[in-house]
Design a protein around this motif. Structure first.
Motif, short mmCIF file in Angstrom:
data_model
loop_
_atom_site.label_atom_id
_atom_site.label_comp_id
_atom_site.label_asym_id
_atom_site.label_seq_id
_atom_site.Cartn_x
_atom_site.Cartn_y
_atom_site.Cartn_z
N ASP A 32 0.87 -1.18 0.00
CA ASP A 32 0.00 0.00 0.00
C ASP A 32 0.90 1.23 0.00
N ILE A 33 0.98 1.92 -1.15
CA ILE A 33 1.84 3.09 -1.29
C ILE A 33 0.98 4.30 -1.65
N SER A 34 1.09 5.36 -0.84
CA SER A 34 0.28 6.56 -1.07
C SER A 34 1.18 7.79 -1.09
N TYR A 35 0.97 8.64 -2.12
CA TYR A 35 1.76 9.86 -2.28
C TYR A 35 0.82 11.05 -2.40
N CYS A 36 1.26 12.19 -1.94
CA CYS A 36 0.45 13.40 -1.94
C CYS A 36 -0.17 13.66 -3.31
N PRO A 37 -1.52 13.70 -3.42
CA PRO A 37 -2.20 13.84 -4.72
C PRO A 37 -1.85 15.12 -5.47
N ALA A 38 -1.40 16.13 -4.77
CA ALA A 38 -1.11 17.41 -5.42
C ALA A 38 0.19 17.41 -6.21
N GLU A 39 1.01 16.39 -6.02
CA GLU A 39 2.32 16.33 -6.66
C GLU A 39 2.30 15.45 -7.91
N THR B 215 3.73 -12.85 -5.64
CA THR B 215 3.26 -13.10 -4.27
C THR B 215 2.21 -12.09 -3.83
N LEU B 216 2.04 -11.01 -4.54
CA LEU B 216 1.10 -9.96 -4.13
C LEU B 216 -0.34 -10.46 -4.13
N VAL B 217 -1.03 -10.21 -3.01
CA VAL B 217 -2.45 -10.52 -2.89
C VAL B 217 -3.26 -9.23 -2.86
N VAL B 218 -2.66 -8.19 -2.26
CA VAL B 218 -3.32 -6.88 -2.15
C VAL B 218 -2.36 -5.81 -2.65
N LEU B 219 -2.82 -4.96 -3.57
CA LEU B 219 -2.02 -3.85 -4.08
C LEU B 219 -2.87 -2.60 -4.09
N LYS B 220 -2.43 -1.57 -3.34
CA LYS B 220 -3.15 -0.30 -3.26
C LYS B 220 -2.18 0.83 -3.57
N LYS C 69 -5.76 -10.41 -5.47
CA LYS C 69 -7.21 -10.46 -5.27
C LYS C 69 -7.81 -9.08 -5.04
N THR C 70 -7.00 -8.13 -4.56
CA THR C 70 -7.48 -6.78 -4.29
C THR C 70 -6.57 -5.77 -4.97
N LEU C 71 -7.17 -4.87 -5.77
CA LEU C 71 -6.41 -3.85 -6.48
C LEU C 71 -7.13 -2.51 -6.36
N HIS C 72 -6.48 -1.53 -5.73
CA HIS C 72 -7.03 -0.19 -5.58
C HIS C 72 -6.10 0.80 -6.29
N LEU D 115 -11.87 -4.51 -6.99
CA LEU D 115 -11.20 -3.48 -7.79
C LEU D 115 -11.78 -2.11 -7.47
N VAL D 116 -10.90 -1.16 -7.20
CA VAL D 116 -11.28 0.24 -7.00
C VAL D 116 -10.48 1.09 -7.97
N VAL D 117 -11.18 1.90 -8.76
CA VAL D 117 -10.52 2.82 -9.69
C VAL D 117 -11.09 4.22 -9.45
#
Length: 421
Positions: free
Chosen positions: A112-119, A133-138, A157-160, A185-187
């Motif tokens: 789960d990697i999140s970066y400031c949306p304004a950049e 091996t990834l089961v969840v990727l966000k 199994k989970t992709l956001h 799935l979340v887009v």
């Protein structure tokens, strides 16, 4: 305090590691000072959670902490890596790339990697796209422009994907084609994502969320195309127009459709199996094809912000023989409509109106609202509970008048209780 600390220290390592896995890694490392036994226990925690905000938004100190934690990590495998960084991290591309490579080498299962949306979005290393091996990727505010032509997410199994930048319209379909067991799935789209049409073709998908960013999009030629025959839950929000085409989805049981499309027939016409439905639409005539019956619909939530929302309510009531729960609420700023417009009450109720619960939030007591409320009170012969919650801005006198008028309205159910907030 010593006794309490000793009791914790006597717990089995496996149990302690489960507790520590639920905490930010910064706090886990700090707890290593509790005793000698804890000094290196944190290096065995299988889940790592880093948040720049917990480091006073000081990026150099934060990146050094993440680097050191990953290098000293000794757990047999890395179950989860979560990193939230902000605009202060000017070398985010380099730092995130290194952290992901380490995680991939350690067989990470959840990333789960999140970066400031304004950049500017962070570019991801190609090794990520071959992580089996990834089961969840966000991912949030990441770039898939450099995604390798070879993608293998056979366990995913989970992709956001939130505010992600793609190479073109084919990027997402190519990515999804490698996710043979994807279930969630979340887009969330954003301007400048290099995509006009988001195509989702996933045979095993069970939950799908499609949102457009609150920022404006240009034109109405962008939209969604969905083919997911096993889908159980659909959530689509689009406040900037466009379109959504859906192939038949016979197993959907829950849906939220909050859009401003001029025609939603291709959406609602594919949701006839739904049991719970939340709607906010701009149209009633083109909401769904004539003759459609929501034969399983039990719970309906309808937004009252759109022009002539009561006409949509009439249609759905007439076409939902099993409807038991109705909730009305103004979710958004009301869109302009003519106050002189009349409400055509339901006339086709072959088996009667069998509502059991009726809830109205932010009730104002306008003429149209009173007509709808009184109709339901009169014709719902199995109604057990009615809950009316006026707008917070309503005066005490206005609330009293609302209560007085609804309390004296004829009721079709002798057991109906009227609750007024």
């Amino acid at each position: 305090m010593d006794d309490y600390r000793d009791r914790i220290s006597r717990l089995p390592d496996d149990f302690l590691l489960q507790i520590l896995s639920r905490l930010p890694t910064k706090d886990v490392v700090a707890m290593s000072l509790l005793s000698k036994r804890w000094r290196f226990l944190w290096t065995l925690v299988p889940k790592l959670n880093f948040d720049l905000r917990l480091h006073d938004n000081t990026c150099p100190r934060f990146t050094m902490f993440v680097d050191r934690s990953l290098l000293l990590h000794k757990a047999p495998s890395l179950e989860s890596l979560r990193v939230k960084i902000g605009s202060m991290c000017h070398n985010a591309d380099v730092d995130v790339g290194i952290w992901i490579r380490i995680a991939v080498d350690r067989g990470v299962r959840e990333l789960d990697i999140s970066y400031c949306p304004a950049e500017e979005p962070v570019r991801l290393p190609k090794c990520l796209f071959a992580c089996t091996t990834l089961v969840v990727l966000k991912l949030e505010n990441m770039s898939l422009v450099d995604a390798s032509s070879y993608v293998c997410f056979k366990s995913l199994k989970t992709l956001h994907l939130l505010d992600v930048k793609y190479f073109d319209d084919h990027s997402l379909p190519h990515l999804l084609s490698s996710c043979s067991v994807l279930e969630d799935l979340v887009v969330q789209r954003c301007p400048g994502d290099n995509v006009k049409i988001v195509s989702v073709n996933a045979m095993c998908l069970k939950t799908l969320t499609l949102h457009k960013s609150s920022q404006a999009f240009e034109g109405d030629d962008d939209g969604f195309v969905i083919a997911a025959p096993k889908l159980k839950r659909l959530d689509i929000e689009d406040y900037w127009g466009g379109f959504c085409y859906i192939e038949n989805m016979p197993e959907v049981v829950e849906a939220n459709v909050d859009v401003i499309y001029k025609n939603t027939e291709r959406i609602l016409g594919s949701l006839t199996s739904v049991k719970r439905l939340a709607l906010c639409l701009m149209t009633s005539d083109a909401a769904y094809p004539a003759g459609t019956v929501f034969s399983q619909l039990v719970h309906l939530e309808l937004c009252t912000c759109a022009p002539r929302w009561w006409d949509l309510l009439t249609r759905v009531i007439e076409d939902s023989p099993k409807l038991r729960v109705l909730k009305l609420r103004q979710k958004h700023i009301r869109r302009t409509f003519s106050p002189s417009a009349t409400w055509k009450q339901p006339v086709s109720l072959p088996k009667g109106l069998f509502l059991e619960t009726f809830k109205w939030e932010l009730y104002e007591g306008t003429q149209k609202q009173k007509e709808v409320a009184k109709f339901i009170l009169k014709h719902a012969t199995r109604l057990k509970k009615v809950m009316i919650s006026p707008k917070p801005s309503s005066s005490l006198l206005e609330k009293h008048e609302m209560l007085k008028e609804l309390s004296s309205a004829p009721r079709g159910s002798s057991t109906c209780k009227l609750l007024f907030d």
